[in-house]
Design a protein around this motif. Structure first.
Motif, PDB file in Angstrom:
ATOM      1  N   SER A 255       0.736  -1.347   0.011  1.00 16.25           N
ATOM      2  CA  SER A 255       0.126   0.113  -0.086  1.00 16.25           C
ATOM      3  C   SER A 255       0.885   1.492   0.070  1.00 16.25           C
ATOM      4  N   LEU A 256       2.166   1.049   0.161  1.00 15.13           N
ATOM      5  CA  LEU A 256       3.199   2.133   0.036  1.00 15.13           C
ATOM      6  C   LEU A 256       3.239   2.515  -1.406  1.00 15.13           C
ATOM      7  N   ASN A 263       4.856   3.679 -11.698  1.00 13.76           N
ATOM      8  CA  ASN A 263       3.479   3.840 -11.143  1.00 13.76           C
ATOM      9  C   ASN A 263       2.265   3.194 -11.346  1.00 13.76           C
ATOM     10  N   PRO A 264       1.593   2.413 -10.431  1.00 18.68           N
ATOM     11  CA  PRO A 264       0.447   1.488 -10.819  1.00 18.68           C
ATOM     12  C   PRO A 264      -0.736   2.856 -10.948  1.00 18.68           C
ATOM     13  N   GLU A 265      -1.804   2.067 -11.631  1.00 14.98           N
ATOM     14  CA  GLU A 265      -3.010   3.020 -11.883  1.00 14.98           C
ATOM     15  C   GLU A 265      -3.504   3.494 -10.377  1.00 14.98           C
ATOM     16  N   ARG A 266      -3.573   2.668  -9.245  1.00  8.38           N
ATOM     17  CA  ARG A 266      -3.771   2.977  -8.188  1.00  8.38           C
ATOM     18  C   ARG A 266      -2.781   2.053  -7.133  1.00  8.38           C
ATOM     19  N   LEU A 267      -2.767   2.498  -5.774  1.00  7.76           N
ATOM     20  CA  LEU A 267      -2.099   1.591  -4.806  1.00  7.76           C
ATOM     21  C   LEU A 267      -2.877   0.445  -4.471  1.00  7.76           C
ATOM     22  N   ALA A 268      -2.100  -0.555  -4.047  1.00  6.79           N
ATOM     23  CA  ALA A 268      -2.741  -1.808  -3.657  1.00  6.79           C
ATOM     24  C   ALA A 268      -3.266  -1.684  -2.317  1.00  6.79           C
ATOM     25  N   GLN A 269      -4.391  -2.453  -2.017  1.00  8.26           N
ATOM     26  CA  GLN A 269      -5.021  -2.147  -0.810  1.00  8.26           C
ATOM     27  C   GLN A 269      -5.430  -3.742  -0.235  1.00  8.26           C
TER      28      GLN A 269
END
Length: 334
Positions: A255-256, A263-269
């Motif tokens: 999540s960091l 760069n990913p499209e969105r951070l993992a969660q």
């Protein structure tokens, strides 16, 4: 080891039932070492820290296990015995310095009161000690600021005051509960440098409570990862960041935002929510949120470096699926 915690369990009786806030927590701390305890809010970090110095004792609290400090069993001490340890041998910086300081008393008076409660010194000597401590933690013009009220200090300066108060009796262990919460990044860096400096110069052992792995990377020697009241992984700093083993740790790291990967499209969660500690799962407490759950997870895994039934080779394979740390697709149940 200066501090050894073995199988610490803390539960609270409430109207809704018994909350098992901490269960079977064990760790040790050596002189001059910084141990970080990390995890999401509600994972039991602060309850663990406060229990070490007897701050969770209440009629509705049940505490079991062992907390040995310098060969003294703290759980056996009465309130009077704990007062000889709390502040003098083990000090604590609380999460919110504004609510920890009394707003109607000058900062210097609060420091003087603490010093004179444990030391037979005059008020003048205690004030001189307070001024010197404020100087050591980097507060400018300490001779003048010692007369100021808490609201006249910024958030970072109030945290420095709390550190000065914690150090006023030269403790052996410092417990820092979220010492950088709500501080901007520049002030946060200053507080971390100060804690690191005190650790190196005084040989101060530190228990650092935080949810911020960036803070951990700055100063910790070892890390204990907590989830739902249990430690799920304990590792050195290098092991945690370069060879994390538990899927929950992968989720925290994933999540960091990182500078060394595209760069990913969105951070993992991490999907889902932590379980209720009124009715914790009987097996692995992370299983409901883990995409790698399989049949063995119905039983509680032991803590052997990490609390997971996956074999180490499988853990590393799943963790490193595309070169990024994070939760991955499920594996076939075995």
């Amino acid at each position: 080891m200066i501090l050894e915690v073995k199988d610490l369990t803390v539960s609270f009786a409430t109207d809704g039932g018994v909350v098992r806030a901490v269960e079977g927590v064990s760790f040790s701390l050596g002189a001059g070492e910084i141990l970080a305890i990390v995890g999401e809010s509600g994972s039991g970090k602060s309850v663990t820290a406060q229990t070490l110095i007897g701050l969770t004792r209440a009629p509705n609290t049940t505490i079991s296990g062992s907390v040995r400090f310098d060969d003294v069993e703290l759980t056996d001490l009465d309130d009077e015995g704990l007062r000889g340890v709390r502040g003098e041998r083990i000090a604590m910086i609380f999460q919110d310095p504004m609510t920890s300081l009394n707003p109607v008393y000058r900062v210097g008076d609060q420091m003087i009161e603490m010093i004179r409660a444990h030391r037979e010194v005059s008020k003048r000597e205690a004030r001189e000690r307070a001024v010197e401590l404020l100087r050591q933690v980097g507060i400018p013009n300490p001779e003048r600021r010692v007369h100021d009220y808490p609201h006249e200090f910024s958030g970072g300066m109030r945290q420095r005051v709390m550190i000065a108060m914690a150090l006023s009796l030269d403790p052996d262990v410092l417990i820092a509960d979220e010492p950088t919460t709500a501080l901007d990044v520049t002030v946060q860096a200053q507080i971390l440098r100060l804690l690191d400096q005190l650790n190196r110069e005084r040989g101060l052992a530190v228990v650092l409570i935080t949810h911020d792995l960036g803070v951990v990377a700055e100063i910790a020697d070892r890390v204990a990862v907590m989830y739902a009241g249990q430690i799920v992984e304990e590792a050195t700093l290098d092991e945690l960041f370069y060879d994390p083993m538990h899927p929950y740790t992968w989720g925290l790291l994933g999540s960091l935002a990182r500078l060394d990967t595209p760069n990913p499209e969105r951070l993992a969660q991490i999907p889902g929510q932590p379980p209720s500690l009124l009715h914790p799962p009987t097996g692995c407490r992370f299983a409901a949120r883990c995409p790698h759950e399989f049949d063995a997870c119905a039983e509680p895994p032991p803590l052997d470096h990490d609390r997971c039934w996956l074999e180490p080779d499988d853990q590393r394979r799943l963790r490193d699926v595309d070169g990024r740390i994070g939760l991955r697709k499920p594996v076939v149940a075995r």
